[in-house]
Design an enzyme around this catalytic site. Structure first.
Site, PDB file in Angstrom:
ATOM      1  N   LYS A  12       0.844  -1.220   0.000  1.00 45.03           N
ATOM      2  CA  LYS A  12       0.000   0.000   0.000  1.00 45.03           C
ATOM      3  C   LYS A  12       0.865   1.251   0.000  1.00 45.03           C
ATOM      4  O   LYS A  12       2.064   1.222   0.297  1.00 45.03           O
ATOM      5  CB  LYS A  12      -0.919   0.036   1.231  1.00 45.03           C
ATOM      6  CG  LYS A  12      -0.223   0.075   2.606  1.00 45.03           C
ATOM      7  CD  LYS A  12       0.105   1.460   3.130  1.00 45.03           C
ATOM      8  CE  LYS A  12       0.881   1.430   4.434  1.00 45.03           C
ATOM      9  NZ  LYS A  12       1.669   2.590   4.740  1.00 45.03           N
ATOM     10  N   PRO A  97       8.851  -4.089  -0.705  1.00 42.32           N
ATOM     11  CA  PRO A  97      10.053  -3.691   0.042  1.00 42.32           C
ATOM     12  C   PRO A  97       9.813  -3.722   1.559  1.00 42.32           C
ATOM     13  O   PRO A  97       8.728  -3.380   2.023  1.00 42.32           O
ATOM     14  CB  PRO A  97      10.293  -2.249  -0.412  1.00 42.32           C
ATOM     15  CG  PRO A  97       9.540  -2.092  -1.680  1.00 42.32           C
ATOM     16  CD  PRO A  97       8.411  -3.060  -1.646  1.00 42.32           C
ATOM     17  N   GLY A 100       9.777  -0.192   4.354  1.00 43.17           N
ATOM     18  CA  GLY A 100       9.700   0.828   3.313  1.00 43.17           C
ATOM     19  C   GLY A 100       8.448   1.679   3.380  1.00 43.17           C
ATOM     20  O   GLY A 100       8.205   2.494   2.502  1.00 43.17           O
ATOM     21  N   GLY A 101       7.624   1.471   4.404  1.00 46.70           N
ATOM     22  CA  GLY A 101       6.395   2.251   4.495  1.00 46.70           C
ATOM     23  C   GLY A 101       5.324   1.759   3.540  1.00 46.70           C
ATOM     24  O   GLY A 101       4.351   2.462   3.265  1.00 46.70           O
ATOM     25  N   GLY A 104       4.611  -4.012   4.029  1.00 49.91           N
ATOM     26  CA  GLY A 104       4.959  -5.374   3.610  1.00 49.91           C
ATOM     27  C   GLY A 104       4.702  -6.407   4.699  1.00 49.91           C
ATOM     28  O   GLY A 104       4.085  -7.448   4.445  1.00 49.91           O
ATOM     29  N   GLY A 105       5.146  -6.124   5.905  1.00 49.95           N
ATOM     30  CA  GLY A 105       4.944  -7.074   7.018  1.00 49.95           C
ATOM     31  C   GLY A 105       3.468  -7.213   7.353  1.00 49.95           C
ATOM     32  O   GLY A 105       2.973  -8.323   7.598  1.00 49.95           O
ATOM     33  N   ALA A 107       0.955  -6.721   5.322  1.00 54.15           N
ATOM     34  CA  ALA A 107       0.302  -7.450   4.228  1.00 54.15           C
ATOM     35  C   ALA A 107       0.488  -8.951   4.429  1.00 54.15           C
ATOM     36  O   ALA A 107      -0.459  -9.735   4.253  1.00 54.15           O
ATOM     37  CB  ALA A 107       0.898  -7.010   2.887  1.00 54.15           C
ATOM     38  N   ASP A 139      -1.733  -1.375  10.570  1.00 51.09           N
ATOM     39  CA  ASP A 139      -2.004  -1.421   9.128  1.00 51.09           C
ATOM     40  C   ASP A 139      -2.617  -2.745   8.683  1.00 51.09           C
ATOM     41  O   ASP A 139      -3.024  -2.881   7.521  1.00 51.09           O
ATOM     42  CB  ASP A 139      -0.696  -1.239   8.334  1.00 51.09           C
ATOM     43  CG  ASP A 139      -0.201   0.203   8.340  1.00 51.09           C
ATOM     44  OD1 ASP A 139      -0.998   1.103   8.657  1.00 51.09           O
ATOM     45  OD2 ASP A 139       0.983   0.414   8.021  1.00 51.09           O
TER      46      ASP A 139
END
Ligand code: C5P
Length: 308
Positions: A12, A97, A100-101, A104-105, A107, A139
């Site tokens: 995102k 990435p 990376g903001g 990823g984690g 998700a 998130d």
């Protein structure tokens, strides 16, 4: 018995991120506009004697292949709620990435809830899964929802948002990430030294209404004027080289550039697919970032792409 479940999940970007005050629970109030983008991880869940995590793919470096991985924590949480043993092998094909903001984690955690629920036949509905998601991270509920959404609270309260057309985003991935808590703390430090309040309730967290209108409209030129991320000045201070990345993207024709979440990935909004290709080429040639991802979004959230 199910032998393997594979889930594809997007990363995102926050097209708007306004940060309010620090709450007593250690989280900040925020108001955000999340949109998923077509940069995907793929996670495969297979029965195993015990919990095991393996990682491969272009963004695999530095991803923990153990129980500290948020996908593993998601599996453990879901199993514990059902009195099960988290006996699963989780393989993560990592393209989003890390640090990376781009969530990823988070998700991967959302994908693990969906994948393990299918593997174990626990049959939770979306609301039940989203409650578990909120326990795992701010998130994770958005990553479970997918598409685009407005977010409040610490980011877990969501209202889905439609757009008339998808947007083209190009990401410049930095050679190392920025820690989310460190970036939040740096923002508070900056406010304190400017004599501004930092406590929840004392700092308004409201997205500009023009941003939401523009996002719905689907015109990237209008949206480009409205993008906002409160972390931008903080990240530029922590990582001055991001200014060069920004310059390179703009020179290559991006409509605008914006820090992705808490960074250190930088997101560029492009004018259509052609514009995105030009921005990607310019960024790659500039040597101001480690790699480039060309995406569009919003896209749907985690989906089971193989089940047998
Ligand atoms: O929820 P998540 O685990 O992603 O948050 C990581 C850290 O980021 C938190 O421990 C907190 O320091 C910071 N954070 C925050 N306010 C938010 C979300 C995250 O201060 N709304």
């Amino acid at each position: 018995m199910t032998a393997a479940v594979t889930v594809r999940v997007p990363g995102k970007v926050n097209a708007g991120l306004v940060v309010g005050g620090l709450r007593r629970d250690g989280f900040h109030e925020l108001s955000t506009l999340f949109t998923t983008v077509s940069c995907y991880d793929e996670l495969t869940f297979t029965p195993a004697p015990r919990l095991r995590v393996t990682v491969s793919g272009p963004a695999a470096d530095g991803v923990p292949a153990d129980k500290s991985n948020l996908a593993a924590k998601a599996a453990v949480l879901l199993a514990a709620r059902h009195g099960l043993d988290a006996a699963v092998n989780i393989h993560i094909l990592k393209r989003i990435p890390t640090l990376g903001g781009m969530a990823g984690g988070s998700a991967d955690a959302a994908a693990a809830l969906v994948g393990c629920d299918a593997l174990w036949g626990t049959g939770l509905d979306y609301t039940e899964l989203s409650l578990l998601a909120a326990e795992l991270g701010s998130d994770v509920p958005f990553c479970l929802l997918g598409g685009a959404a407005l977010g409040w609270g610490r980011g877990e309260l969501l209202e889905p948002l439609e757009t008339a057309a998808p947007y083209h985003w190009v990401f410049a991935v930095a050679d190392s990430g920025l820690s989310t808590p460190a970036v939040f703390a740096a923002l508070d430090g900056r406010r304190k030294s400017a004599g501004l309040p930092t406590a929840a309730g004392a700092v308004p967290a409201e997205l500009p209404s023009g941003l939401v209108r523009a996002f719905r409209g689907g015109d990237p030129r209008r949206l480009a004027d409205e993008l906002v991320n409160d972390f931008e000045p903080v990240a530029l201070k922590l990582r001055p080289s991001l200014a060069e990345t920004r310059e390179a993207g703009l020179k290559a024709g991006a409509l605008t550039g914006l820090l992705s979440g808490t960074g250190a990935t930088y997101a560029f909004l492009a004018d259509g697919a052609e514009g995105a290709r030009a921005v990607a080429e310019g960024l790659s040639a500039s040597g101001t970032c480690a790699s480039v991802r060309v995406t569009q979004g919003p896209v749907p959230g985690p989906s089971i792409i193989s089940y047998y």
